[in-house]
Write a protein that holds these residues in place. Structure first.
Motif, PDB file in Angstrom:
ATOM      1  N   UNK A 338       9.932  30.374  52.111  1.00  0.00           N
ATOM      2  CA  UNK A 338      10.190  30.801  50.748  1.00  0.00           C
ATOM      3  C   UNK A 338      11.699  30.893  50.521  1.00  0.00           C
ATOM      4  N   UNK A 339      12.078  31.190  49.291  1.00  0.00           N
ATOM      5  CA  UNK A 339      13.491  31.179  48.904  1.00  0.00           C
ATOM      6  C   UNK A 339      14.321  32.182  49.698  1.00  0.00           C
ATOM      7  N   UNK A 340      13.802  33.383  49.879  1.00  0.00           N
ATOM      8  CA  UNK A 340      14.574  34.410  50.572  1.00  0.00           C
ATOM      9  C   UNK A 340      14.722  34.086  52.049  1.00  0.00           C
ATOM     10  N   UNK A 341      13.653  33.590  52.663  1.00  0.00           N
ATOM     11  CA  UNK A 341      13.736  33.200  54.075  1.00  0.00           C
ATOM     12  C   UNK A 341      14.772  32.099  54.257  1.00  0.00           C
ATOM     13  N   UNK A 342      14.762  31.124  53.343  1.00  0.00           N
ATOM     14  CA  UNK A 342      15.702  30.008  53.447  1.00  0.00           C
ATOM     15  C   UNK A 342      17.140  30.476  53.275  1.00  0.00           C
ATOM     16  N   UNK A 343      17.412  31.299  52.256  1.00  0.00           N
ATOM     17  CA  UNK A 343      18.797  31.737  52.038  1.00  0.00           C
ATOM     18  C   UNK A 343      19.286  32.621  53.187  1.00  0.00           C
ATOM     19  N   UNK A 344      18.399  33.442  53.743  1.00  0.00           N
ATOM     20  CA  UNK A 344      18.777  34.260  54.904  1.00  0.00           C
ATOM     21  C   UNK A 344      19.136  33.372  56.097  1.00  0.00           C
ATOM     22  N   UNK A 345      18.364  32.299  56.287  1.00  0.00           N
ATOM     23  CA  UNK A 345      18.623  31.398  57.410  1.00  0.00           C
ATOM     24  C   UNK A 345      19.961  30.693  57.229  1.00  0.00           C
ATOM     25  N   UNK A 367      13.435  27.380  44.354  1.00  0.00           N
ATOM     26  CA  UNK A 367      12.350  26.445  44.643  1.00  0.00           C
ATOM     27  C   UNK A 367      11.605  26.106  43.353  1.00  0.00           C
ATOM     28  N   UNK A 368      11.266  24.839  43.191  1.00  0.00           N
ATOM     29  CA  UNK A 368      10.483  24.414  42.039  1.00  0.00           C
ATOM     30  C   UNK A 368      11.110  24.848  40.735  1.00  0.00           C
ATOM     31  N   UNK A 369      10.347  25.520  39.862  1.00  0.00           N
ATOM     32  CA  UNK A 369      10.874  25.905  38.547  1.00  0.00           C
ATOM     33  C   UNK A 369      12.052  26.866  38.613  1.00  0.00           C
ATOM     34  N   UNK A 370      12.165  27.641  39.687  1.00  0.00           N
ATOM     35  CA  UNK A 370      13.309  28.545  39.799  1.00  0.00           C
ATOM     36  C   UNK A 370      14.622  27.773  39.934  1.00  0.00           C
ATOM     37  N   UNK A 392      13.960  21.719  45.997  1.00  0.00           N
ATOM     38  CA  UNK A 392      14.581  22.989  46.376  1.00  0.00           C
ATOM     39  C   UNK A 392      16.084  22.845  46.178  1.00  0.00           C
ATOM     40  N   UNK A 393      16.659  23.715  45.366  1.00  0.00           N
ATOM     41  CA  UNK A 393      18.100  23.690  45.079  1.00  0.00           C
ATOM     42  C   UNK A 393      18.755  24.870  45.764  1.00  0.00           C
ATOM     43  N   UNK A 512      11.767  21.921  37.727  1.00  0.00           N
ATOM     44  CA  UNK A 512      12.706  21.752  38.844  1.00  0.00           C
ATOM     45  C   UNK A 512      14.139  21.729  38.334  1.00  0.00           C
ATOM     46  N   UNK A 513      15.060  21.914  39.264  1.00  0.00           N
ATOM     47  CA  UNK A 513      16.486  21.790  38.974  1.00  0.00           C
ATOM     48  C   UNK A 513      17.154  20.914  40.010  1.00  0.00           C
ATOM     49  N   UNK A 514      18.213  20.224  39.578  1.00  0.00           N
ATOM     50  CA  UNK A 514      18.990  19.351  40.462  1.00  0.00           C
ATOM     51  C   UNK A 514      20.465  19.665  40.242  1.00  0.00           C
ATOM     52  N   UNK A 515      21.190  19.866  41.310  1.00  0.00           N
ATOM     53  CA  UNK A 515      22.646  19.960  41.240  1.00  0.00           C
ATOM     54  C   UNK A 515      23.215  19.419  42.545  1.00  0.00           C
TER      55      UNK A 515
END
Length: 601
Positions: A338-345, A367-370, A392-393, A512-515
């Motif tokens: 999930x988003x929090x696990x990924x950012x923590x990693x 992730x996705x719409x976020x 995933x952005x 989704x978002x792209x940057x």
């Protein structure tokens, strides 16, 4: 006071006690900072809005919150529309809204330590049409109803050594003194926290994500200075570093010092100094010279030492990000991330360098719409899983003592659809166009902005944020005056030594978002036969782009060659810092675009 509704009601009651018919609440501090300490987070406490830019107006029967295009979705998720109307900047402003909504003959309060003089003038003019009055408050009414308001930080200052700054504090003050002499002025007020940190070669811990200390300074034409800072924040090492040319005073002594400058000619920045500073100087009899803070431009134009430090930080940070992207390629397809696990990693990979001082901003892990929420911040309430078939952005950065980083990558989780590849490739083409740009000296960032948007525009698409912002040297991740944008700035001529971000994007609400973001250094270009002095960009950030999202058929030969050359540099700079499976992944992720490779494991 548990609910935001209760807080709004309490503020209205406090305003009534003060015989005020409204109050303006900006998201800033007394230094006009973008990121502020907890004690100054009045807007977040009152409304629930967690973005880094915005303001609010509270009237007896209605209230409005003002945000720009970065926060259009976020503000609706975080702020209750039953009690607040959503207003878009720059389409409207607090002054314009007050002109339409303030009661006739009303008294609208504002804190003169939280607004520029130009804002005060605009608000006064707008209210005059209603026979209403703008009233400066002695104490902030939000503070009066905030029972557990944090105290300002007591963290001590630390020395930023000359071997990382490339210039001593004494030499910087001497430059300001020369500038003052040319301006026929006696003194210059420095109130922006990053200006003070840069001028005195000190850093602090008073603001999350930005290594600055709460202070004010007045630099004089004899190259001495007065620094106003809480005494317990200065230790012997810092005092010795500052030397006899810097006189130390409590922070509370700043306003009285301004009022005591009768007969002096004082330079003050109308964009960075709050209205209260102008009022104190003018009330004390000083002659004011309204001009840009004299260290803003020197701070933006990095010297050779700062550039070398930044490159070292980027190489280190690129390796941490690449380790994360490899880890993501292994773990995301399994499900469960999930988003929090990924950012923590990702933060953990940066911390493993042993040199990370802080993040440079709260990681945007969407992730996705976020991912379509431009300045999204994951929380326990919004945390989403990285699901197959989604994007995933991740926009993140680190504060290292030798440099500040900021980088965005967009990753496909599983197999992306054709539309995602099309949009990503259009964003990538714009990103490459900025990276490859060559332009005459004197060109403004705003003149380059269309290069990043042209491929999106061709499909009837766009994005609601600037393409690039300045970046500091172990300072603010958002540093002026340079920008690549057609709104909210972008009129500063670019100069060699300026560092900017290059970050076009595309956002499909609800999906989704792209940057794609790298940092770039403005450099002089030597072009045979050129009839003008020319500039271009050197890319500083090194991490792979997402191969699964690149539609190579949409790229021309020059774009393919640039991306391949960039990926070769990623292998050269990041490769030696990786080992094992991560090193093999990097080789595959950076292989030439037209070469058939096995998908990264």
């Amino acid at each position: 006071m548990s609910s935001y509704e209760d807080r709004l009601k309490a503020l209205r009651e406090e305003l009534a006690r003060r015989k005020l018919d409204g109050f303006v609440v900006p998201l800033t501090d007394e230094h006009m900072s973008e990121y502020v300490g907890g004690y100054a987070q009045r807007l977040a406490w009152l409304t629930g809005f967690q973005g880094s830019a915005g303001s609010a107006v509270v009237l007896p029967a209605e209230a409005a919150i003002f945000v720009d295009g970065r926060y259009t979705l976020q503000v609706r998720e975080q702020v209750d529309g039953r009690h607040w109307s959503y207003q878009s900047v720059p389409q409207t402003s607090t002054a314009e809204w007050l002109e339409a909504h303030a009661p006739d003959g009303g008294r609208i309060g504002y804190d003169p330590w939280l607004h520029t003089r130009s804002w005060v003038s605009a608000a006064q003019k707008a209210l005059a049409s209603k026979g209403a009055e703008l009233v400066a408050v002695d104490t902030n009414p939000v503070d009066a109803i905030w029972p557990d308001r944090p105290a300002p930080s007591t963290a001590r200052l630390v020395v930023q050594p000359d071997e990382l700054t490339g210039k001593s504090s004494a030499a910087k003050r001497a430059d300001v003194a020369d500038w003052l002499t040319a301006k026929k002025a006696d003194s210059a007020v420095l109130s922006a926290l990053d200006s003070i940190a840069w001028t005195f070669n000190v850093r602090g811990q008073d603001v999350d994500r930005t290594p600055v200390a709460l202070a004010y300074a007045i630099v004089h034409a004899d190259a001495t200075a007065d620094l106003y800072v809480a005494p317990d924040k200065i230790d012997d090492n810092v005092a010795k570093h500052l030397g006899n040319g810097v006189r130390l005073h409590p922070r509370a002594a700043f306003e009285p010092a301004l009022k005591a400058m009768a007969g002096k000619t004082v330079a003050v920045d109308p964009e960075r100094a709050v209205a209260a500073i102008f009022e104190a100087l003018a009330g004390g009899g000083a002659t004011l010279v309204e001009t840009r803070d004299p260290v803003v431009l020197p701070k933006a134009i990095k010297n050779a030492v700062e550039i070398a430090g930044h490159k070292a930080a980027q190489a280190r940070d690129g390796a941490a990000l690449s380790r994360f992207l490899h880890w993501l390629s292994v773990e995301a397809p399994k499900g469960g991330l999930d988003e929090l696990t990924a950012s923590d990693k990702l933060q953990a990979f940066r911390a493993e360098t042993g040199l990370l001082k802080d993040l440079s901003f709260d990681t945007i892990s969407g992730a996705g719409p976020n991912g379509a929420v431009v300045h999204y911040r994951a929380s326990e309430e919004t945390n989403r899983r990285l699901e197959p078939g989604s994007l995933y952005l991740v926009d993140s950065g680190g504060q290292y003592q030798d440099g500040t980083t900021d980088v965005t990558r967009t990753v496909a989780v599983g197999e992306p659809i054709a539309e995602m590849r099309d949009r990503y490739t259009r964003v990538l083409k714009g990103h490459v166009a900025i990276a490859r740009a060559v332009f005459p000296k004197g060109t403004r960032g705003g003149q380059l902005d269309i290069l990043a948007r042209q491929y999106l525009w061709a499909a009837g698409l766009d994005y609601a944020h600037g393409t690039g912002h300045g970046v500091g040297a172990y300072l603010s991740v958002h540093e002026g005056p340079q920008r690549i944008a057609t709104f909210g700035g972008g009129d500063e001529p670019l100069q060699a030594g300026m560092i900017l971000s290059n970050e076009p994007g595309y956002y499909k609400t609800g999906e989704y978002g792209i940057r794609i973001e790298n940092l770039i250094l403005t450099v002089e270009c030597d072009i045979a036969g050129a009839e003008k002095d020319m500039l271009g960009f050197e890319t500083l950030t090194f991490a792979p782009y997402e191969r699964a999202l690149i539609d190579v058929a949409m790229l021309d030969a020059g774009e393919i060659a640039w991306i391949d050359a960039y990926h070769a540099r990623v292998r050269e700079i990041v490769g030696p810092q990786l080992s094992g499976e991560a090193a093999g992944w990097l080789d595959r992720a950076t292989a030439p675009l037209l070469e058939s490779v096995t998908a990264p494991a």
